[in-house]
Write an enzyme that holds these catalytic residues in place. Structure first.
Site, mmCIF file in Angstrom:
data_model
loop_
_atom_site.group_PDB
_atom_site.id
_atom_site.type_symbol
_atom_site.label_atom_id
_atom_site.label_comp_id
_atom_site.label_asym_id
_atom_site.label_seq_id
_atom_site.Cartn_x
_atom_site.Cartn_y
_atom_site.Cartn_z
ATOM 1 N N THR A 181 0.991 3.612 1.672
ATOM 2 C CA THR A 181 2.243 4.003 1.013
ATOM 3 C C THR A 181 2.274 5.526 0.903
ATOM 4 O O THR A 181 1.221 6.170 0.767
ATOM 5 C CB THR A 181 2.348 3.412 -0.421
ATOM 6 O OG1 THR A 181 1.132 3.705 -1.117
ATOM 7 C CG2 THR A 181 2.575 1.916 -0.402
ATOM 8 N N TYR A 195 8.426 2.632 3.265
ATOM 9 C CA TYR A 195 7.580 1.425 3.208
ATOM 10 C C TYR A 195 8.434 0.162 3.390
ATOM 11 O O TYR A 195 8.080 -0.742 4.156
ATOM 12 C CB TYR A 195 6.857 1.406 1.862
ATOM 13 C CG TYR A 195 5.835 0.303 1.694
ATOM 14 C CD1 TYR A 195 4.549 0.425 2.211
ATOM 15 C CD2 TYR A 195 6.154 -0.855 0.982
ATOM 16 C CE1 TYR A 195 3.603 -0.586 2.036
ATOM 17 C CE2 TYR A 195 5.215 -1.870 0.797
ATOM 18 C CZ TYR A 195 3.945 -1.724 1.327
ATOM 19 O OH TYR A 195 3.018 -2.725 1.145
HETATM 20 P P1 NDP Z 1 -5.913 -0.758 0.745
HETATM 21 O O1 NDP Z 1 -5.384 0.616 0.550
HETATM 22 O O2 NDP Z 1 -6.784 -1.349 -0.311
HETATM 23 O O3 NDP Z 1 -6.676 -0.862 2.157
HETATM 24 C C1 NDP Z 1 -6.024 -0.411 3.281
HETATM 25 C C2 NDP Z 1 -6.875 -0.649 4.510
HETATM 26 O O4 NDP Z 1 -6.110 -0.199 5.653
HETATM 27 C C3 NDP Z 1 -8.156 0.135 4.521
HETATM 28 O O5 NDP Z 1 -9.176 -0.606 5.187
HETATM 29 C C4 NDP Z 1 -7.801 1.373 5.336
HETATM 30 O O6 NDP Z 1 -8.896 1.988 5.990
HETATM 31 C C5 NDP Z 1 -6.874 0.765 6.369
HETATM 32 N N1 NDP Z 1 -6.019 1.777 6.997
HETATM 33 C C6 NDP Z 1 -5.104 2.584 6.414
HETATM 34 N N2 NDP Z 1 -4.550 3.396 7.331
HETATM 35 C C7 NDP Z 1 -5.137 3.083 8.528
HETATM 36 C C8 NDP Z 1 -5.013 3.577 9.846
HETATM 37 N N3 NDP Z 1 -4.146 4.554 10.149
HETATM 38 N N4 NDP Z 1 -5.778 3.028 10.820
HETATM 39 C C9 NDP Z 1 -6.661 2.030 10.534
HETATM 40 N N5 NDP Z 1 -6.818 1.521 9.303
HETATM 41 C C10 NDP Z 1 -6.078 2.050 8.309
HETATM 42 O O7 NDP Z 1 -4.615 -1.661 0.989
HETATM 43 P P2 NDP Z 1 -4.254 -3.124 0.464
HETATM 44 O O8 NDP Z 1 -5.399 -4.030 0.659
HETATM 45 O O9 NDP Z 1 -3.629 -3.012 -0.865
HETATM 46 O O10 NDP Z 1 -3.081 -3.524 1.488
HETATM 47 C C11 NDP Z 1 -3.330 -4.194 2.701
HETATM 48 C C12 NDP Z 1 -2.012 -4.550 3.347
HETATM 49 O O11 NDP Z 1 -1.256 -5.392 2.472
HETATM 50 C C13 NDP Z 1 -1.124 -3.331 3.620
HETATM 51 O O12 NDP Z 1 -0.426 -3.530 4.829
HETATM 52 C C14 NDP Z 1 -0.167 -3.336 2.461
HETATM 53 O O13 NDP Z 1 1.024 -2.685 2.771
HETATM 54 C C15 NDP Z 1 0.019 -4.823 2.259
HETATM 55 N N6 NDP Z 1 0.485 -5.173 0.938
HETATM 56 C C16 NDP Z 1 -0.248 -4.868 -0.160
HETATM 57 C C17 NDP Z 1 0.203 -5.225 -1.401
HETATM 58 C C18 NDP Z 1 -0.582 -4.945 -2.618
HETATM 59 O O14 NDP Z 1 -0.069 -5.252 -3.707
HETATM 60 N N7 NDP Z 1 -1.780 -4.422 -2.552
HETATM 61 C C19 NDP Z 1 1.485 -5.915 -1.594
HETATM 62 C C20 NDP Z 1 2.176 -6.200 -0.349
HETATM 63 C C21 NDP Z 1 1.676 -5.835 0.844
HETATM 64 P P3 NDP Z 1 -9.768 3.134 5.214
HETATM 65 O O15 NDP Z 1 -10.660 2.374 4.271
HETATM 66 O O16 NDP Z 1 -10.513 3.795 6.305
HETATM 67 O O17 NDP Z 1 -8.806 3.998 4.502
#
Ligand code: NDP
Length: 240
Positions: free
Chosen positions: A86, A147
């Site tokens: 985000t 987003y």
């Molecule tokens: P986190 O921020 O906890 O984890 C995000 C993960 O994505 C990390 O492993 C991060 O890697 C990886 N990541 C981010 N950018 C990149 C990139 N450019 N290339 C490769 N990997 C990347 O996120 P959440 O677990 O909260 O969210 C996971 C998914 O669920 C997302 O798509 C989010 O939009 C969606 N979502 C989440 C909600 C929530 O309430 N949490 C609600 C609805 C949807 P690194 O550790 O290296 O940063």
């Protein structure tokens, strides 16, 4: 032979829960991450699941990264597009950089990864793709035009690709989580979080495992008649 699953952003939060659930269910799992080496190393030490660093928004990096996974782990049968970020702000104050970063990371990434794996899935006559959308892509959210646009784009992408791959026994579905207890959501100020929880009929935030169990259901071999669907996992927050 165990099927091979790739989870993008699979080392933290929801992605970690998905990686672990898949491994526990007997799949061979590769987890991708973007830059947090420490979290990835701890994840691998904890779970025994190998982690592969590449930026999902970079087409060439994805092609190379998935190539490496296919060489070392095996051809990808199951792809979970979970990586997401985000960069919130109202449109009037949102920079192009914030707009573009979220679109590239959350939506273009799905093109990049799918492009690398669908050929093999079609040839083998089996594939499961699950894209992680969002409640805020279904309903919109103040301060999140980037987003919401990316996540709503995921829902359209899912349906279109499902149509293209149905005859090859490759299913493409989306999961739309509501608010889930991860670092992304815990970064929201406490008073705002309390307001959000009040809007959730179940009276709690989701847990990463709530999303993981849904993914497991969708990737099963016998889930072969489910394609182009979006499953909303949000405690009744928003009903579609
Ligand atoms: P986190 O921020 O906890 O984890 C995000 C993960 O994505 C990390 O492993 C991060 O890697 C990886 N990541 C981010 N950018 C990149 C990139 N450019 N290339 C490769 N990997 C990347 O996120 P959440 O677990 O909260 O969210 C996971 C998914 O669920 C997302 O798509 C989010 O939009 C969606 N979502 C989440 C909600 C929530 O309430 N949490 C609600 C609805 C949807 P690194 O550790 O290296 O940063």
């Amino acid at each position: 032979m165990a099927r091979v699953a790739l989870v993008t952003g699979g080392t933290r939060g929801i992605g970690e829960a998905i990686s672990v659930a898949l491994k526990d269910a007997g799949y061979k799992v590769a987890a991708n991450y973007g830059g947090n080496d420490k979290a990835a190393q701890e994840f691998t030490a904890r779970t025994g699941i190998p982690a592969y660093k590449f930026d999902v928004s970079d087409y060439d990096a994805v092609t190379a990264g998935i190539g490496k996974i296919q060489d070392e782990v095996g051809p990808v049968d199951i792809l979970i597009n979970n990586a997401g970020i985000t960069r919130d702000g109202v449109l009037a104050k949102m920079t192009f950089e914030k707009w573009n970063k979220v679109l590239q990371t959350n939506l273009t990434s799905c093109f990049n990864t799918c492009h690398a794996v669908v050929g093999g899935m079609r040839d083998r006559g089996f594939g499961r793709i699950v894209n992680i959308g969002s409640l805020n892509g279904q309903a919109g959210q103040y301060g999140q035009v980037n987003y919401a646009a990316a996540k709503s784009g995921i829902h359209g992408f899912t349906k279109a690709l499902a149509l293209e791959l149905a005859s090859k026994h490759v299913t493409v579905n989306a999961v739309a989580p509501g608010y889930v207890e991860t670092e992304m959501v815990m970064a929201v100020p406490q008073p705002v979080l309390e307001k959000i929880i009040k809007q959730i009929p179940m009276g709690r935030l989701g847990k990463p495992q709530d999303i993981a169990r849904t993914v497991l259901f969708l990737v099963a071999d016998d889930a072969d008649f489910i394609t182009g669907s979006t499953l909303s996992i949000n405690g009744g927050h928003h009903m579609y």
